[in-house]
Motif scaffolding. Structure first.
Motif, short mmCIF file in Angstrom:
data_model
loop_
_atom_site.label_atom_id
_atom_site.label_comp_id
_atom_site.label_asym_id
_atom_site.label_seq_id
_atom_site.Cartn_x
_atom_site.Cartn_y
_atom_site.Cartn_z
N PRO A 21 -14.27 4.73 -3.59
CA PRO A 21 -15.24 5.21 -2.73
C PRO A 21 -16.24 5.81 -3.39
O PRO A 21 -16.11 6.12 -4.98
CB PRO A 21 -14.49 6.49 -2.05
N GLY A 50 0.60 -0.99 0.12
CA GLY A 50 0.07 0.02 0.07
C GLY A 50 0.84 1.21 0.06
O GLY A 50 0.33 2.36 -0.09
N THR A 51 2.09 1.34 0.11
CA THR A 51 3.10 2.34 0.15
C THR A 51 4.02 2.27 -0.95
O THR A 51 4.38 3.34 -1.16
CB THR A 51 3.76 2.30 1.41
N ALA A 85 -1.87 2.17 -4.47
CA ALA A 85 -1.85 2.31 -2.85
C ALA A 85 -3.11 2.16 -2.39
O ALA A 85 -4.28 2.10 -2.89
CB ALA A 85 -1.24 3.89 -2.58
N ALA A 86 -3.02 1.47 -1.31
CA ALA A 86 -4.24 0.99 -0.34
C ALA A 86 -5.39 2.04 -0.28
O ALA A 86 -6.34 1.69 -0.05
CB ALA A 86 -4.08 0.11 0.82
N ASP A 87 -4.76 3.16 0.02
CA ASP A 87 -5.95 4.28 0.32
C ASP A 87 -6.16 5.20 -0.98
O ASP A 87 -6.65 6.20 -0.92
CB ASP A 87 -5.22 5.24 1.33
N ALA A 88 -5.63 4.61 -2.01
CA ALA A 88 -6.08 5.33 -3.40
C ALA A 88 -7.21 4.86 -4.03
O ALA A 88 -7.53 3.87 -3.75
CB ALA A 88 -4.76 5.21 -4.51
N ASP A 89 -7.74 5.74 -4.71
CA ASP A 89 -9.07 5.72 -5.49
C ASP A 89 -8.50 5.00 -6.88
O ASP A 89 -8.00 5.63 -7.73
CB ASP A 89 -9.87 6.89 -5.70
N GLY A 119 -6.24 -5.99 0.16
CA GLY A 119 -5.20 -5.18 0.48
C GLY A 119 -4.05 -5.16 -0.96
O GLY A 119 -3.40 -4.24 -0.44
#
Length: 219
Positions: free
Chosen positions: A216, A6-7, A128-132, A109
């Protein structure tokens, strides 16, 4: 590219033989093999041996005690996603005299984009894990559609379960015209026209949000 947790953001190139070896090491090669365009010829002993040798030579894998093999963190993450994918999004790119494409693997993940290149090589770029993921998908379309006019980007999305049973993927298209306008065809077949890429991309983002639970829902 030391990790894919994710990084990491660096791209890794792998050969068809290397990917075939990773797939042969798992118990569910079917969906990923077909999406990557790998065939029975890529599962012969000679190809798998070449894939193993290449991984060892490039220090992407190392032998450990007994006959076990230890993969680098990035390659281990790729292997895990190939064996247990959750969903896929294919981006097909076509113009009068050009064609290209990319494939998004989503395994919860672990998510990455795969692009096929010459000499049976694949570029793998982590998401990345937090990317759209819609940003990554639209970036692929953006580069091609601005370079070639007229041209079309087709987004096909399916869960791994739907793909395995042969269900039709959800589909949306984004097209650039020679006159500078942009056209979108949504999942339900609704056609929209936009004056610029940003406006058209906003429509596509909404369509992609309907197609799979990969991004999202807002925005």
């Amino acid at each position: 590219m030391d990790a894919m947790d994710g990084t990491a953001t660096e791209q890794l190139s792998m050969t068809a033989a290397e990917l075939s070896f990773l797939l042969a090491s798992g118990d569910r090669p079917g969906e990923a093999s077909r999406l990557l365009g790998l065939t029975d010829a890529d599962r012969t002993d000679a190809v798998l041996s070449a894939g193993l040798g290449s991984l060892l030579l490039r220090h992407l894998a190392a032998p450990v005690e007994g006959s076990r093999l230890e993969l680098s963190p990035a390659v281990a993450a790729i292997a895990a996603a190939l064996h247990r994918p959750r969903a896929f999004v294919q981006v097909g790119l076509t113009a009068d005299d050009h064609a290209d494409g990319a494939l998004l693997f989503d395994a919860g993940g672990i998510r990455f984009m795969v692009g096929a290149r010459t000499y049976r090589r694949y570029d793998i770029t982590p998401v990345a894990a937090d990317a759209d993921v819609r940003d990554s998908l639209l970036a692929v379309a953006d580069r091609f559609l601005h370079r070639h006019r007229p041209a079309t980007a087709t987004f096909n999305a399916a869960t791994a379960a739907d793909f395995a049973r042969g269900a039709q993927p959800a589909r949306a298209t984004l097209a650039s015209s020679a006159d500078g306008s942009w056209q979108v065809v949504g999942v339900d077949g609704t056609e929209s026209t936009a004056a610029g890429f940003d406006a058209a991309a906003a429509i596509v983002r909404g369509e992609l949000a309907k197609m799979l639970p990969l991004a999202p829902a807002s925005g």
